[in-house]
Scaffold this motif. Structure first.
Motif, mmCIF file in Angstrom:
data_model
loop_
_atom_site.group_PDB
_atom_site.id
_atom_site.type_symbol
_atom_site.label_atom_id
_atom_site.label_comp_id
_atom_site.label_asym_id
_atom_site.label_seq_id
_atom_site.Cartn_x
_atom_site.Cartn_y
_atom_site.Cartn_z
ATOM 1 N N TRP A 1 0.795 -1.221 0.000
ATOM 2 C CA TRP A 1 0.000 0.000 0.000
ATOM 3 C C TRP A 1 0.834 1.280 0.000
ATOM 4 O O TRP A 1 0.271 2.378 -0.046
ATOM 5 N N TRP A 2 2.162 1.188 0.047
ATOM 6 C CA TRP A 2 2.973 2.406 0.175
ATOM 7 C C TRP A 2 2.734 3.368 -0.992
ATOM 8 O O TRP A 2 2.623 4.575 -0.808
ATOM 9 N N ASN A 3 2.669 2.820 -2.194
ATOM 10 C CA ASN A 3 2.471 3.657 -3.382
ATOM 11 C C ASN A 3 1.148 3.382 -4.086
ATOM 12 O O ASN A 3 0.968 3.758 -5.243
ATOM 13 N N THR A 4 0.223 2.716 -3.372
ATOM 14 C CA THR A 4 -1.090 2.431 -3.930
ATOM 15 C C THR A 4 -2.125 3.363 -3.307
ATOM 16 O O THR A 4 -2.310 3.344 -2.088
ATOM 17 N N PRO A 5 -2.787 4.193 -4.098
ATOM 18 C CA PRO A 5 -3.752 5.141 -3.530
ATOM 19 C C PRO A 5 -4.906 4.432 -2.819
ATOM 20 O O PRO A 5 -5.425 3.428 -3.302
ATOM 21 N N TYR A 6 -5.274 4.965 -1.668
ATOM 22 C CA TYR A 6 -6.456 4.506 -0.943
ATOM 23 C C TYR A 6 -7.525 5.581 -1.089
ATOM 24 O O TYR A 6 -7.284 6.762 -0.818
ATOM 25 N N ASP A 7 -8.688 5.184 -1.530
ATOM 26 C CA ASP A 7 -9.786 6.127 -1.758
ATOM 27 C C ASP A 7 -10.902 5.851 -0.754
ATOM 28 O O ASP A 7 -11.641 4.881 -0.903
ATOM 29 N N PRO A 8 -11.038 6.688 0.286
ATOM 30 C CA PRO A 8 -12.086 6.454 1.292
ATOM 31 C C PRO A 8 -13.488 6.735 0.764
ATOM 32 O O PRO A 8 -14.465 6.394 1.421
ATOM 33 N N TYR A 9 -13.583 7.339 -0.422
ATOM 34 C CA TYR A 9 -14.898 7.698 -0.963
ATOM 35 C C TYR A 9 -15.240 6.933 -2.231
ATOM 36 O O TYR A 9 -16.041 7.390 -3.036
ATOM 37 N N VAL A 10 -14.631 5.756 -2.388
ATOM 38 C CA VAL A 10 -14.934 4.948 -3.569
ATOM 39 C C VAL A 10 -16.425 4.604 -3.597
ATOM 40 O O VAL A 10 -17.022 4.288 -2.575
ATOM 41 N N GLY A 11 -17.026 4.725 -4.768
ATOM 42 C CA GLY A 11 -18.442 4.438 -4.911
ATOM 43 C C GLY A 11 -19.356 5.611 -4.631
ATOM 44 O O GLY A 11 -20.579 5.471 -4.689
ATOM 45 N N THR A 12 -18.778 6.789 -4.318
ATOM 46 C CA THR A 12 -19.575 7.981 -4.061
ATOM 47 C C THR A 12 -19.250 9.054 -5.097
ATOM 48 O O THR A 12 -18.372 8.870 -5.952
ATOM 49 N N ILE A 13 -19.916 10.193 -5.003
ATOM 50 C CA ILE A 13 -19.677 11.282 -5.947
ATOM 51 C C ILE A 13 -18.300 11.912 -5.749
ATOM 52 O O ILE A 13 -17.818 12.639 -6.610
ATOM 53 N N TRP A 14 -17.655 11.599 -4.607
ATOM 54 C CA TRP A 14 -16.319 12.161 -4.331
ATOM 55 C C TRP A 14 -15.194 11.194 -4.699
ATOM 56 O O TRP A 14 -14.032 11.454 -4.411
ATOM 57 N N GLU A 15 -15.556 10.085 -5.346
ATOM 58 C CA GLU A 15 -14.544 9.096 -5.705
ATOM 59 C C GLU A 15 -13.425 9.725 -6.529
ATOM 60 O O GLU A 15 -13.672 10.425 -7.511
ATOM 61 N N GLY A 16 -12.196 9.460 -6.114
ATOM 62 C CA GLY A 16 -11.030 9.961 -6.829
ATOM 63 C C GLY A 16 -10.567 11.338 -6.409
ATOM 64 O O GLY A 16 -9.449 11.751 -6.745
ATOM 65 N N MET A 17 -11.379 12.057 -5.640
ATOM 66 C CA MET A 17 -11.024 13.433 -5.267
ATOM 67 C C MET A 17 -10.110 13.500 -4.056
ATOM 68 O O MET A 17 -9.323 14.450 -3.918
ATOM 69 N N PHE A 18 -10.186 12.501 -3.178
ATOM 70 C CA PHE A 18 -9.432 12.557 -1.935
ATOM 71 C C PHE A 18 -8.590 11.302 -1.716
ATOM 72 O O PHE A 18 -8.266 10.966 -0.577
ATOM 73 N N ALA A 19 -8.222 10.626 -2.774
ATOM 74 C CA ALA A 19 -7.381 9.430 -2.647
ATOM 75 C C ALA A 19 -5.989 9.829 -2.165
ATOM 76 O O ALA A 19 -5.467 10.893 -2.527
ATOM 77 N N TYR A 20 -5.388 8.977 -1.338
ATOM 78 C CA TYR A 20 -4.054 9.265 -0.817
ATOM 79 C C TYR A 20 -3.297 7.964 -0.629
ATOM 80 O O TYR A 20 -3.870 6.882 -0.626
ATOM 81 N N LYS A 21 -2.000 8.085 -0.471
ATOM 82 C CA LYS A 21 -1.145 6.914 -0.239
ATOM 83 C C LYS A 21 -0.083 7.280 0.780
ATOM 84 O O LYS A 21 0.144 8.462 1.073
ATOM 85 N N ALA A 22 0.566 6.270 1.342
ATOM 86 C CA ALA A 22 1.569 6.509 2.383
ATOM 87 C C ALA A 22 2.702 7.397 1.876
ATOM 88 O O ALA A 22 3.232 8.240 2.620
ATOM 89 N N ALA A 23 3.082 7.224 0.608
ATOM 90 C CA ALA A 23 4.186 8.024 0.046
ATOM 91 C C ALA A 23 3.877 9.513 0.064
ATOM 92 O O ALA A 23 4.797 10.342 0.112
ATOM 93 N N ASP A 24 2.592 9.885 0.033
ATOM 94 C CA ASP A 24 2.218 11.298 0.073
ATOM 95 C C ASP A 24 2.587 11.926 1.415
ATOM 96 O O ASP A 24 2.818 13.139 1.499
#
Length: 250
Positions: A165-188
């Motif tokens: 998961w270090w360089n894999t984005p995690y998206d807490p809003y997957v499946g919602t209208i905010w999907e992709g807007m707040f994805a983050y990863k450990a490297a960030d």
């Protein structure tokens, strides 16, 4: 009255048909099973576990895999199977892991179970990793659930491996209208991965990184632990990684 009766019968027939059309697979049958790789967030599709014996005293350990039921709980125990995939596995049964059971059970009135995978520490794991690929198989009791959650791979080593998961984005809003807007990863938050950075974190903290990015980025302990490591890299600056780059505090 006759026309009204025909209308009511037709309406009932349409409703019955609609209900059948909207019935979810797995709920109208005998039930089915699937892996839940990330036990804290169902939406995260984790299908790979990386495990290193670095920093651990034991020569064997147990990895627990969660298997969920899709459908209704049953008043009786039901069996399912997990087998090794010989096409993608190079782990050796009896050496790197203990033999799997012929069958596993989801107990009566339960919606999930945990399956123990016993792994062994061996000398060759100090130099190269091995992979154990596991797949669910149907039985007379249970079918297979979600097609993208039927496989689980375990990568074993006795050296540090970059968390998946270090360089894999995690998206807490997957499946919602905010999907992709707040994805983050450990490297960030903590910069590029390096084995040297990882090694020093393990030495200072006395344990390896957790398996879940949610735990790593949100758990109070790990937030404080990584703040401590930032101070460590700042106080001892510059510490060079294996690529000849200074490890930057964050």
């Amino acid at each position: 009255m006759k026309i009204k009766y025909i209308f009511i019968v037709s309406l009932c027939s349409l409703l019955v048909f609609a209900c059948k059309e909207n019935t979810y697979d797995g709920f109208e049958t005998k039930g089915s099973v699937y892996f839940q790789g990330n036990t804290t967030d169902w939406n995260i599709l984790d299908s790979v576990i990386t495990y290193s014996f670095v920093g651990r005293a034991q020569i064997k350990d147990t990895i627990w895999l969660q298997v969920n039921l899709l459908g209704d709980a049953s008043p009786i125990d039901r069996k399912f199977k997990i087998v090794e995939d010989p096409l993608t596995s190079n782990a050796i049964v009896g050496r790197h892991y203990e033999a799997l059971n012929d069958e596993y059970i989801i107990k009566a009135n339960e919606m999930k179970t945990s399956v123990p995978i016993v792994i062994h520490r061996t000398e060759e794991l100090e130099k190269q990793s091995v992979m154990l690929s596991l797949v669910l198989q149907p039985t007379s009791d249970l079918d297979l659930g979600f097609s993208n959650r039927l496989r689980m791979s375990i990568i074993l080593s006795d050296f540090l491996i970059e968390p998946i998961w270090w360089n894999t984005p995690y998206d807490p809003y997957v499946g919602t209208i905010w999907e992709g807007m707040f994805a983050y990863k450990a490297a960030d938050y903590y910069g590029p991965y390096s084995r040297r950075k990882h090694e020093l974190c393990v030495q200072e903290l006395g344990q390896d990184f957790p398996e879940s990015i949610i735990t790593f980025l949100n758990d109070d302990y790990w937030v404080a632990a990584m703040a401590h490591m930032s101070e460590y890299f700042s106080d001892n600056y510059p510490i060079m990684d294996e690529y000849g780059n200074a490890i930057e505090p964050w």
